[in-house]
Motif scaffolding. Sequence first.
Motif, PDB file in Angstrom:
ATOM      1  N   VAL A  43     -22.404 -17.757  -7.538  1.00  0.00           N
ATOM      2  CA  VAL A  43     -22.175 -16.404  -7.027  1.00  0.00           C
ATOM      3  C   VAL A  43     -23.405 -15.530  -7.291  1.00  0.00           C
ATOM      4  O   VAL A  43     -23.869 -14.814  -6.407  1.00  0.00           O
ATOM      5  N   LEU A  44     -23.945 -15.623  -8.495  1.00  0.00           N
ATOM      6  CA  LEU A  44     -25.086 -14.772  -8.852  1.00  0.00           C
ATOM      7  C   LEU A  44     -26.358 -15.133  -8.097  1.00  0.00           C
ATOM      8  O   LEU A  44     -27.114 -14.246  -7.718  1.00  0.00           O
ATOM      9  N   VAL A  45     -26.612 -16.412  -7.859  1.00  0.00           N
ATOM     10  CA  VAL A  45     -27.850 -16.779  -7.152  1.00  0.00           C
ATOM     11  C   VAL A  45     -27.713 -16.669  -5.643  1.00  0.00           C
ATOM     12  O   VAL A  45     -28.718 -16.737  -4.940  1.00  0.00           O
ATOM     13  N   ALA A  46     -26.508 -16.468  -5.140  1.00  0.00           N
ATOM     14  CA  ALA A  46     -26.341 -16.284  -3.695  1.00  0.00           C
ATOM     15  C   ALA A  46     -27.160 -15.082  -3.227  1.00  0.00           C
ATOM     16  O   ALA A  46     -27.709 -15.083  -2.128  1.00  0.00           O
ATOM     17  N   ASP A  47     -27.241 -14.058  -4.069  1.00  0.00           N
ATOM     18  CA  ASP A  47     -28.092 -12.890  -3.816  1.00  0.00           C
ATOM     19  C   ASP A  47     -28.621 -12.438  -5.170  1.00  0.00           C
ATOM     20  O   ASP A  47     -27.996 -11.596  -5.841  1.00  0.00           O
ATOM     21  N   PRO A  48     -29.737 -13.012  -5.616  1.00  0.00           N
ATOM     22  CA  PRO A  48     -30.240 -12.744  -6.967  1.00  0.00           C
ATOM     23  C   PRO A  48     -30.529 -11.277  -7.272  1.00  0.00           C
ATOM     24  O   PRO A  48     -30.555 -10.886  -8.427  1.00  0.00           O
ATOM     25  N   SER A  49     -30.727 -10.462  -6.263  1.00  0.00           N
ATOM     26  CA  SER A  49     -31.018  -9.045  -6.526  1.00  0.00           C
ATOM     27  C   SER A  49     -29.745  -8.211  -6.654  1.00  0.00           C
ATOM     28  O   SER A  49     -29.802  -7.066  -7.100  1.00  0.00           O
ATOM     29  N   ALA A  50     -28.610  -8.785  -6.279  1.00  0.00           N
ATOM     30  CA  ALA A  50     -27.350  -8.042  -6.329  1.00  0.00           C
ATOM     31  C   ALA A  50     -26.820  -7.954  -7.748  1.00  0.00           C
ATOM     32  O   ALA A  50     -26.913  -8.904  -8.527  1.00  0.00           O
ATOM     33  N   GLU A  51     -26.277  -6.807  -8.088  1.00  0.00           N
ATOM     34  CA  GLU A  51     -25.597  -6.615  -9.359  1.00  0.00           C
ATOM     35  C   GLU A  51     -24.101  -6.607  -9.086  1.00  0.00           C
ATOM     36  O   GLU A  51     -23.633  -5.894  -8.204  1.00  0.00           O
ATOM     37  N   LEU A  52     -23.382  -7.395  -9.859  1.00  0.00           N
ATOM     38  CA  LEU A  52     -21.933  -7.476  -9.708  1.00  0.00           C
ATOM     39  C   LEU A  52     -21.279  -7.167 -11.043  1.00  0.00           C
ATOM     40  O   LEU A  52     -21.755  -7.609 -12.087  1.00  0.00           O
ATOM     41  N   TYR A  53     -20.173  -6.420 -11.002  1.00  0.00           N
ATOM     42  CA  TYR A  53     -19.464  -6.176 -12.246  1.00  0.00           C
ATOM     43  C   TYR A  53     -18.428  -7.285 -12.453  1.00  0.00           C
ATOM     44  O   TYR A  53     -18.161  -8.090 -11.558  1.00  0.00           O
ATOM     45  N   GLY A  54     -17.892  -7.344 -13.650  1.00  0.00           N
ATOM     46  CA  GLY A  54     -17.033  -8.455 -14.051  1.00  0.00           C
ATOM     47  C   GLY A  54     -15.927  -8.808 -13.067  1.00  0.00           C
ATOM     48  O   GLY A  54     -15.759  -9.971 -12.711  1.00  0.00           O
ATOM     49  N   LEU A  55     -15.161  -7.831 -12.618  1.00  0.00           N
ATOM     50  CA  LEU A  55     -14.046  -8.113 -11.711  1.00  0.00           C
ATOM     51  C   LEU A  55     -14.542  -8.659 -10.375  1.00  0.00           C
ATOM     52  O   LEU A  55     -13.914  -9.543  -9.792  1.00  0.00           O
ATOM     53  N   GLU A  56     -15.668  -8.153  -9.889  1.00  0.00           N
ATOM     54  CA  GLU A  56     -16.248  -8.700  -8.653  1.00  0.00           C
ATOM     55  C   GLU A  56     -16.606 -10.175  -8.833  1.00  0.00           C
ATOM     56  O   GLU A  56     -16.361 -10.993  -7.950  1.00  0.00           O
ATOM     57  N   LEU A  57     -17.195 -10.494  -9.980  1.00  0.00           N
ATOM     58  CA  LEU A  57     -17.552 -11.882 -10.267  1.00  0.00           C
ATOM     59  C   LEU A  57     -16.310 -12.757 -10.379  1.00  0.00           C
ATOM     60  O   LEU A  57     -16.302 -13.889  -9.908  1.00  0.00           O
ATOM     61  N   CYS A  58     -15.280 -12.237 -11.009  1.00  0.00           N
ATOM     62  CA  CYS A  58     -14.028 -12.986 -11.125  1.00  0.00           C
ATOM     63  C   CYS A  58     -13.488 -13.353  -9.752  1.00  0.00           C
ATOM     64  O   CYS A  58     -13.127 -14.509  -9.499  1.00  0.00           O
ATOM     65  N   ARG A  59     -13.425 -12.384  -8.889  1.00  0.00           N
ATOM     66  CA  ARG A  59     -12.902 -12.615  -7.528  1.00  0.00           C
ATOM     67  C   ARG A  59     -13.772 -13.596  -6.759  1.00  0.00           C
ATOM     68  O   ARG A  59     -13.272 -14.525  -6.129  1.00  0.00           O
ATOM     69  N   ALA A  60     -15.074 -13.385  -6.804  1.00  0.00           N
ATOM     70  CA  ALA A  60     -15.996 -14.231  -6.034  1.00  0.00           C
ATOM     71  C   ALA A  60     -16.013 -15.666  -6.547  1.00  0.00           C
ATOM     72  O   ALA A  60     -16.125 -16.599  -5.755  1.00  0.00           O
ATOM     73  N   ALA A  61     -15.899 -15.844  -7.853  1.00  0.00           N
ATOM     74  CA  ALA A  61     -15.935 -17.190  -8.437  1.00  0.00           C
ATOM     75  C   ALA A  61     -14.547 -17.817  -8.499  1.00  0.00           C
ATOM     76  O   ALA A  61     -14.424 -19.023  -8.728  1.00  0.00           O
ATOM     77  N   GLY A  62     -13.504 -17.010  -8.295  1.00  0.00           N
ATOM     78  CA  GLY A  62     -12.144 -17.528  -8.367  1.00  0.00           C
ATOM     79  C   GLY A  62     -11.717 -17.858  -9.790  1.00  0.00           C
ATOM     80  O   GLY A  62     -10.961 -18.799 -10.017  1.00  0.00           O
ATOM     81  N   LEU A  63     -12.197 -17.053 -10.748  1.00  0.00           N
ATOM     82  CA  LEU A  63     -11.909 -17.306 -12.155  1.00  0.00           C
ATOM     83  C   LEU A  63     -11.288 -16.078 -12.810  1.00  0.00           C
ATOM     84  O   LEU A  63     -11.582 -14.952 -12.410  1.00  0.00           O
ATOM     85  N   PRO A  64     -10.457 -16.289 -13.844  1.00  0.00           N
ATOM     86  CA  PRO A  64      -9.891 -15.145 -14.559  1.00  0.00           C
ATOM     87  C   PRO A  64     -10.906 -14.502 -15.497  1.00  0.00           C
ATOM     88  O   PRO A  64     -11.867 -15.158 -15.924  1.00  0.00           O
TER      89      PRO A  64
END
Length: 105
Positions: free
Chosen positions: A11-32
């Motif tokens: 998720v993070l390397v899909a757009d290395p310049s993008a900043e994501l907060y925890g909940l966004e990362l959870c949703r995108a990665a499909g993880l709690p």
Amino acid sequence: MTLPTQLVLQVLVADPSAELYGLELCRAAGLPSGTIHPILARLEKAGWVISRWEEVDVHREGRPRRRYYRVDPNSVAVVKAALHRAAPAGRLLGQLRADNAGGVS
């Protein structure tokens, strides 16, 4: 590298310049969140991920501050190489998880 770690890094390397907060990362990665935050802490300690707290008036916004994460620009190539090396194991692990989705006989 665990499959959840691979999912976070993908998720993070899909757009290395993008900043994501925890909940966004959870949703995108499909993880709690209980899974993702320890991973992010380890990746930050390793120097692969950097984070920052947003500067916001929590009373005006009506929510707590968010912590934003992104791949360290100096580590993008290292992260991509590590994901490439881990890809065969990740595919196998993903297949095993799919095969066991119906339960254990």
